[in-house]
Design an enzyme around this catalytic site. Structure first.
Site, mmCIF file in Angstrom:
data_model
loop_
_atom_site.group_PDB
_atom_site.id
_atom_site.type_symbol
_atom_site.label_atom_id
_atom_site.label_comp_id
_atom_site.label_asym_id
_atom_site.label_seq_id
_atom_site.Cartn_x
_atom_site.Cartn_y
_atom_site.Cartn_z
ATOM 1 N N CYS A 30 0.836 -1.199 0.000
ATOM 2 C CA CYS A 30 0.000 0.000 0.000
ATOM 3 C C CYS A 30 0.878 1.260 0.000
ATOM 4 C CB CYS A 30 -0.906 0.009 1.229
ATOM 5 S SG CYS A 30 -1.858 1.533 1.410
ATOM 6 N N LYS A 57 -10.311 -9.102 6.972
ATOM 7 C CA LYS A 57 -9.749 -8.391 8.120
ATOM 8 C C LYS A 57 -10.149 -9.037 9.450
ATOM 9 C CE LYS A 57 -10.333 -4.272 5.333
ATOM 10 N NZ LYS A 57 -11.227 -3.146 5.027
ATOM 11 N N VAL A 70 -5.753 1.044 6.243
ATOM 12 C CA VAL A 70 -4.342 1.179 6.584
ATOM 13 C C VAL A 70 -3.819 2.406 5.819
ATOM 14 C CG1 VAL A 70 -4.010 -1.277 7.003
ATOM 15 C CG2 VAL A 70 -3.545 -0.390 4.723
ATOM 16 N N GLU A 83 -5.521 7.070 8.607
ATOM 17 C CA GLU A 83 -5.446 7.851 7.379
ATOM 18 C C GLU A 83 -4.019 8.385 7.218
ATOM 19 O OE1 GLU A 83 -8.504 10.664 6.595
ATOM 20 O OE2 GLU A 83 -10.118 9.289 7.171
ATOM 21 N N SER A 84 -3.501 8.219 6.009
ATOM 22 C CA SER A 84 -2.095 8.471 5.724
ATOM 23 C C SER A 84 -1.599 9.848 6.169
ATOM 24 C CB SER A 84 -1.833 8.267 4.220
ATOM 25 O OG SER A 84 -0.556 8.688 3.854
#
Length: 223
Positions: A30, A57, A70, A83-84
């Site tokens: 990711c 999951k 993720v 959240e990134s």
């Protein structure tokens, strides 16, 4: 506890996060989770990683993050951040030893190859990508620096990198032909220890993407 292979529904919940550490719930391929891994490595933060099977999951993961996304961070106090951009901002504030500039730039490196495989028209996305790359190149020309905010890496470089790492995966290298400073930036990034610690090979990215594009991703490819 760290896992390379992804954990699935029915896997026991990991124990508490150690006091001197932080936990990252991730997925190996990711690009958004890679942003968080880059920051963790760059800041020298002690962490363990639990890779999540995003199509199967564990129940306990959904209790921690109902969105099932993720990257997700968990602190020793049980605080959960996801959240990134938010995870990277949290790390930047919680571990202020380094203070890189905050920025977030989205590119079309995933959308174009996915839609190509579906036989869709991507000319509009390609035009947008060319404009984005030209602007990034012009920024580097004006700054006259190795990286986007100077001669040392900052947050904006790490936010961009996961997509540039995957440029060969989507056969998008020709888009860099007219952006020489961006090419130099990419070469400088490949020398960074945090990038080296999180990078996957072109072959691995292509193999994962091949399954991802037909909704059969192999999250444990290469293990």
């Amino acid at each position: 506890m760290s896992t390379e292979k992804s954990v699935i529904k029915g896997t026991p919940e990991p124990g508490p996060v150690p006091k001197d550490s932080i936990r990252l719930y991730s997925m190996r391929f990711c690009p958004y989770a890679q942003r968080t891994r880059l920051v963790l490595h760059a800041k020298g933060i002690k962490f363990d990683t639990i890779n999540i099977h995003l199509r199967n999951k564990p129940e306990w993961f959904l209790e921690k993050n109902p969105l099932g996304m993720v990257p997700t961070l968990e602190t020793p106090a049980g605080e959960v951040i996801y959240e990134s951009p938010i995870t990277c901002e949290y790390l930047d504030e919680a571990y202020p030893e380094k203070n890189p500039a905050k920025n977030d730039v989205e590119l079309q490196f995933y959308k174009i190859p996915v839609r190509r495989l579906k036989g869709e028209d991507v000319s509009g996305l390609e035009a947008e990508l060319k404009v984005s790359l030209t602007k990034l190149d012009e920024h580097l020309v004006k700054k006259k620096t190795k990286f986007f905010d100077g001669d040392t890496i900052t947050m904006i470089d790490y936010m961009l990198w996961p997509f540039f790492e995957r440029i060969e995966m989507g056969d998008l290298e020709p888009f860099l032909d007219n952006t020489p400073e961006l090419k130099k930036w990419r070469a400088h990034m490949l020398e960074d220890p945090a990038v080296k610690a999180t990078i996957h090979s072109v072959e691995s990215h292509k193999a994962f993407f091949k399954g991802y594009a037909v909704e059969k991703p192999d999250y444990d490819y290469g293990l």
